[in-house]
Design a protein around this motif. Structure first.
Motif, PDB file in Angstrom:
ATOM      1  N   PHE A 205     -34.300 -43.898  18.579  1.00  0.00           N
ATOM      2  CA  PHE A 205     -34.549 -44.583  17.313  1.00  0.00           C
ATOM      3  C   PHE A 205     -34.096 -46.038  17.350  1.00  0.00           C
ATOM      4  O   PHE A 205     -34.677 -46.887  16.675  1.00  0.00           O
ATOM      5  CB  PHE A 205     -33.841 -43.864  16.166  1.00  0.00           C
ATOM      6  CG  PHE A 205     -34.574 -42.660  15.646  1.00  0.00           C
ATOM      7  CD1 PHE A 205     -35.741 -42.206  16.223  1.00  0.00           C
ATOM      8  CD2 PHE A 205     -34.068 -41.969  14.568  1.00  0.00           C
ATOM      9  CE1 PHE A 205     -36.400 -41.097  15.744  1.00  0.00           C
ATOM     10  CE2 PHE A 205     -34.727 -40.852  14.065  1.00  0.00           C
ATOM     11  CZ  PHE A 205     -35.893 -40.420  14.664  1.00  0.00           C
TER      12      PHE A 205
ATOM     13  N   LYS B 218     -38.858 -50.985  20.054  1.00  0.00           N
ATOM     14  CA  LYS B 218     -40.191 -50.617  19.548  1.00  0.00           C
ATOM     15  C   LYS B 218     -40.086 -49.622  18.385  1.00  0.00           C
ATOM     16  O   LYS B 218     -40.763 -49.748  17.374  1.00  0.00           O
ATOM     17  CB  LYS B 218     -41.038 -50.004  20.653  1.00  0.00           C
ATOM     18  CG  LYS B 218     -41.676 -50.976  21.569  1.00  0.00           C
ATOM     19  CD  LYS B 218     -42.490 -50.217  22.598  1.00  0.00           C
ATOM     20  CE  LYS B 218     -43.757 -50.950  22.895  1.00  0.00           C
ATOM     21  NZ  LYS B 218     -44.578 -50.241  23.853  1.00  0.00           N
ATOM     22  N   THR B 219     -39.241 -48.607  18.548  1.00  0.00           N
ATOM     23  CA  THR B 219     -39.099 -47.584  17.523  1.00  0.00           C
ATOM     24  C   THR B 219     -38.356 -48.128  16.309  1.00  0.00           C
ATOM     25  O   THR B 219     -38.710 -47.843  15.166  1.00  0.00           O
ATOM     26  CB  THR B 219     -38.341 -46.361  18.076  1.00  0.00           C
ATOM     27  OG1 THR B 219     -38.950 -45.968  19.288  1.00  0.00           O
ATOM     28  CG2 THR B 219     -38.352 -45.217  17.092  1.00  0.00           C
TER      29      THR B 219
END
Length: 149
Positions: A140, A144-145
Motif C-alpha cells: 500500500f 504507485k499504489t
C-alpha cells in the motif's frame, strides 16, 4: 476440544454482515419504529447503544484492536457524547453537522500528513480477509499504489 470465542471463529464475511446490521441497519430501523413512541431525541441516543456495546464485546472477545475498530468505537462514543450533550433534537442535528465538519478536518489532516486514514481502513479490511498485514502495508505504501489512496 476447547471452546473458542464466537467472534474468533466468525468468518470475515459474517463479521462484516453483523457489523453492517448493528452499526447501520439497526439504528435506522430503531429510529423509524421507535421515534414516535420514545421521541426524536431519545431514539437518536438509544440507536447508538447496540453498536457501542457490540464494539466493546468484540474488542473483549478478540483481544486485538485495529485502526478501523478504534475509529468506529471513537466515532460511536463521540457521537453519543454529542447526542447526550445536545439537549434537544434540533441542537443535536446542528451538533452533528459540526461534528461531521470536524471529522472532515481530521481526514484532511491525515491526507496532508501523508498518512490517509482510509489507507489504514483498507489495510484492516485486507488483513481481515486473510492477507498478510505487514506485506499488504508495504504494498500500500509503494508509490504507485499509494497514489490511489
Amino acid at each position: 476440544m476447547t471452546e473458542e470465542s464466537t467472534v474468533k471463529n466468525m468468518k470475515p464475511t459474517l463479521m462484516l454482515i453483523v457489523d453492517f446490521v448493528l452499526f447501520f441497519i439497526f439504528p435506522l430501523v430503531f429510529w423509524e419504529l421507535c421515534r414516535e413512541v420514545v421521541g426524536d431525541y431519545p431514539a437518536m441516543i438509544l440507536s447508538t447503544l447496540p453498536g457501542i456495546l457490540y464494539g466493546l464485546y468484540r474488542f473483549n472477545d478478540t483481544g486485538k484492536l485495529n485502526y478501523t475498530g478504534i475509529c468506529v468505537f471513537l466515532n460511536l462514543t463521540a457521537g453519543l457524547l454529542v447526542d447526550l450533550l445536545s439537549g434537544s433534537a434540533l441542537q443535536l442535528l446542528w451538533n452533528n453537522v459540526f461534528y461531521s465538519a470536524a471529522l472532515l478536518f481530521i481526514y484532511s489532516v491525515s491526507v496532508a500528513a501523508r498518512k490517509p486514514l482510509y489507507l489504514y481502513f483498507a489495510l484492516d479490511l485486507m488483513a481481515m480477509r486473510g492477507y498478510d498485514r505487514k506485506l499488504t502495508k508495504e504494498l500500500f505504501f509503494e508509490k504507485k499504489t499509494y497514489k490511489l489512496f
